[in-house]
Design an enzyme around this catalytic site. Structure first.
Site, PDB file in Angstrom:
ATOM      1  CB  ALA A  66      34.755  79.764  49.011  1.00 14.47           C
ATOM      2  N   GLY A 122      30.699  81.792  46.165  1.00 16.47           N
ATOM      3  CA  GLY A 122      31.017  82.583  46.693  1.00 16.47           C
ATOM      4  C   GLY A 122      31.147  84.106  45.717  1.00 16.47           C
ATOM      5  CD  GLU A 125      27.131  81.901  47.687  1.00 14.90           C
ATOM      6  OE1 GLU A 125      28.043  81.575  47.798  1.00 14.90           O
ATOM      7  OE2 GLU A 125      26.150  81.509  48.916  1.00 14.90           O
ATOM      8  CD  GLU A 147      28.599  77.221  45.768  1.00 20.37           C
ATOM      9  OE1 GLU A 147      28.359  77.098  44.811  1.00 20.37           O
ATOM     10  OE2 GLU A 147      29.460  78.964  46.045  1.00 20.37           O
TER      11      GLU A 147
END
Ligand code: NAD
Length: 732
Positions: A66, A122, A125, A147
């Site tokens: 992100a 992300g 993910e 994260e």
């Protein structure tokens, strides 16, 4: 589409190539979040499409996660909606990615991810929501969910898909620690299906798609059971043991860590759709903690800015660093030579005897041998790195150096002598940097013929592990010199902060207050174990007594004597003085370096607090109820932030960012606070001032807030509103 190139081949395979324009690395921006759902919809509804591959157009890899810059402003956004409305809006926006990826994995068509390079956060993910992952055997590739390192948790299904793929225990380790895996490790763990030669991932992904693949995720198959569920022995280890271990390591200072375990525990017991909602709830909760906000700003945004040279004065051409002379091949000089050689810089390593210089080079050999034996480097590469270091006693070898790092004894006369000898060989543009840890730079520059090119370059030990370099401006240091020094620090892959000159600069000065407060507690009769443990519980990596042992007690004694001489009548004796004096002069306990200090250092066991301390200072407080713990923890952290505020007032610090990063990278100041300046902003300046006044009433003037803090408490300013931005650059 702006961020994806979408093509469908003759076999009906849609290839979506992720390529955010104008960036060297893909990140998940708001724009990406708009386009991805449209791609998923097309895969699902276009009957001509049989399956899809997600891949990247960047040489750097698939996606780094992100865009935390956007996330930071989202977390900080001010609005007037009710708390419930804001929470719902936060849930909806955070859930969007989960919803979209869930839609992707249940779209009924097989989707593969071709990973030529890294996939983090992300990025991984997205890959985990594909049905098949092919990775290139690229040594630079990393797959992980980092994260937690910035106080967050993976919020796009990572806490749910990873444990379902590799088991709860392995997933918990990976997510809590945030450490990435190589392609082969990922395959062995089971979250990458296939590892192929670089450049071959797209072909392999298509081959899988053509072989009648399964478009259903394992967890959507009836009867699926997660490995190490909560009621299995492995799950017991992960949850019961994991919770205990977590408390031992983090003392509950990092809410993200606890939320990660909660996500795993609650999420794996329910079907995926519910599990993803659980994850989003914890994600939103975590994002709203002050710890996450502080850590995102300091550990991600500020680190990124500084590593791009944010403090570098403008208008100075980039300075190429090809050759650097390191003078003094001792503990620090040897470490500096190693990091330079690792960065491909030709290095001359000078000492007074050839033997001493060679010994300095041997330090690099030892570190390189270790890398080779652990398979992290080839012997050939290690030999090439080592060959870059030339040990010598001759200053003729300094000729042609772009930069000098002086790391001889902490002695003004010796430093002056080597400055003159080196300068005699230097070209007009070269910079001379001194790695002094305490001596003011302006004074050292008096020995220089070219004080404009003289700067403090303060490394931290051990140099190969510590990421910070504190650059100290002398009175005559020019902005060209600062820019060149920043180019040097970035070249050797460290993070530079810029501060003004004074005794101890910023970092050594604050560390002094931390140690001093620990010793003050000792002199009050607080049991040494309480002091050490409370410091760790407050988030410091080690206790103050342990740190004093590391930096050496005889050094503390010498500094005290020097300060006494410098201040004369103004010196105020402290109750600590006789303790340190007795430890050093009478008992010869000099710290770790001679195997005895506040701790004993047995060769075959872990260090242990020296039982004799209680004979020096009788213990009056041997219990630590919660109120005392809170007060001691506050003393330990606040004394450092107070001194930081004094550094701002005196103009030594110019940027809040430099204070924060300097404190976290330099001496491990409680990272969850965001650093010494962020701590005050986080508490609130007014409240901080009130609490310090209360401490001052009880413990003395060292806790008295300075005029700057009182003024900021009045005006409502924060350190980031007053000292954020571009101050350091302008001052240089
Ligand atoms: P050290 O004693 O390990 O090394 C000093 C080296 O300098 C020795 O090898 C010595 O032979 C050499 N030397 C002495 N005089 C010389 C001369 N005239 N010409 C060439 N070489 C000479 O000390 P160190 O711990 O590496 O510290 C070096 C400098 O770095 C000091 O200024 C110190 O304050 C600073 N520093 C130390 C640390 C630390 O943690 N040790 C951290 C930051 C900065």
């Amino acid at each position: 589409m702006e961020n994806f190139k979408v093509e469908v081949d003759g076999d009906g395979i849609l290839v979506a190539t992720f390529d955010v324009p104008g960036r060297s690395m893909n990140t998940i921006t708001a724009g990406v979040m708009k386009e991805l759902p449209a791609i998923v919809e097309r895969i699902k509804s276009d009957a001509a499409i049989k399956g899809a591959v997600l891949t990247s157009g960047k040489a750097s890899g698939f996606c780094a996660g992100a865009d935390l810059g956007e996330m930071d402003s989202r977390a900080a956004a001010q609005d007037t909606r009710s708390a419930e409305e804001k929470l719902q809006a936060a849930f909806d926006s955070s859930f969007a990615m989960n919803k979209m990826l869930r839609g992707m994995e249940t779209c009924g068509k097989p989707i593969a991810c071709a990973l030529e390079g890294l996939a983090l956060g992300g990025g991984l993910e997205i890959a985990l929501a594909c049905h098949y992952r092919v990775a290139a055997d690229n040594p630079k590739s990393q797959f992980g969910l980092p994260e937690s390192k910035v106080g967050l948790l993976p919020g796009a299904g990572g806490t749910q898909r990873l444990p379902r793929l590799i088991g709860v225990q392995n997933a918990a380790m990976m997510i809590l620690q945030g450490e990435p895996k190589s392609p082969t490790e990922a395959k062995a763990l089971g979250f990458v299906h296939e590892v192929v030669e670089p450049g071959d991932t797209l072909r392999a992904a298509k081959k899988w798609l053509k072989g009648s693949p399964n478009a259903v995720q394992p967890w959507d198959v009836k009867g699926y059971r997660v490995k190490d569920g909560p009621y299995s022995p492995g799950g017991g280890m992960a949850f019961v043991g994991g919770t205990a271990m977590l408390m031992k390591q983090t003392y509950g200072n990092y809410p993200a860590q606890k939320h990660i375990l909660s996500c795993l525990y609650e999420g794996i017991q329910v079907p995926m759709d519910a599990a993803l909602r659980i994850e989003t709830r914890y994600f939103v909760k975590t994002l709203q903690t002050p710890q996450a906000r502080a850590m995102i700003r300091s550990l991600f945004l500020s680190m990124q800015e500084l590593s791009k040279g944010a403090n570098r004065p403008q208008g100075v051409d980039k300075y190429e660093i090809r050759k650097v002379a390191v003078i003094g091949a001792g503990f620090m000089g040897a470490g500096v030579a190693y990091v330079q050689a690792m960065a491909g810089v030709e290095t001359v390593l000078i000492d007074t005897t050839q033997e001493a210089a060679e010994k300095g080079k041997d330090y690099s050999k030892k570190l390189l041998d270790k890398r080779v034996s652990r398979g992290k480097m080839t012997q050939e590469k290690a030999d090439a790195v080592l060959a870059l270091i030339k040990p010598t006693t001759s200053y003729d070898d300094v000729k042609g150096a772009d930069f000098v790092v002086e790391a001889v004894f902490e002695n003004r006369e010796i430093k002056a002598e080597v400055t003159k000898k080196a300068e005699a060989q230097l070209g007009p543009n070269a910079v001379f940097g001194s790695n002094t840890s305490t001596l003011p730079i302006t004074g050292l520059a008096e020995a220089s013929e070219r004080p404009a090119n003289f700067i403090g370059v303060h490394f931290f030990s051990p140099v190969d592990k510590m990421g910070l370099v504190e650059l100290i401006l002398g009175k005559q240091t020019t902005k060209e010199t600062v820019a060149k020094a920043i180019d040097y620090v970035l070249k050797i892959k460290k993070t530079p902060i810029v501060v003004n000159d004074s005794r101890g600069f910023y970092t050594s000065r604050i560390v002094g207050t931390f140690i001093g407060e620990g010793l003050a507690m000792l002199s009050e009769g607080i049991a040494p174990a309480i002091i050490e443990n409370v410091a760790k519980q407050a988030g410091m990596p080690v206790g103050p007594l342990s740190l004093n042992d590391e930096v050496a007690l005889d050094l503390s004694c010498k500094i005290r004597e020097q300060t006494k001489r410098d201040l004369g009548d103004k010196y105020r004796a402290s109750p600590i003085d006789p303790i340190i004096e007795k430890m050093v002069v009478e008992l010869k306990r000099h710290g770790r370096k001679n195997g005895k200090g506040f701790y004993d250092y047995p060769a075959d066991r872990k260090k242990k607090l020296w039982p004799g301390i209680v004979d020096l200072v009788p213990t009056k407080i041997a219990e630590c109820p919660p109120e005392l713990k809170t007060e001691l923890a506050r003393r330990i952290l606040y004394i450092q932030s107070l001194e930081t505020a004094r550094c701002f007032e005196e103009g030594i610090l110019m940027e809040a960012r430099d204070a924060d990063i300097g404190s976290i990278l330099g001496w491990g100041f409680a990272p969850y606070t965001g650093g010494t300046a962020s701590l005050i902003d986080g508490v609130g300046v007014r409240k901080f001032v009130e609490q310090c006044d209360a401490l001052a009433d009880k413990y003395g003037d060292r806790f008295k807030p300075n005029a700057l803090l009182r003024e900021m408490a009045q005006t409502g300013e924060t350190f980031y509103s007053r000292f954020g931005g571009e101050k350091a650059k302008k001052a240089a």
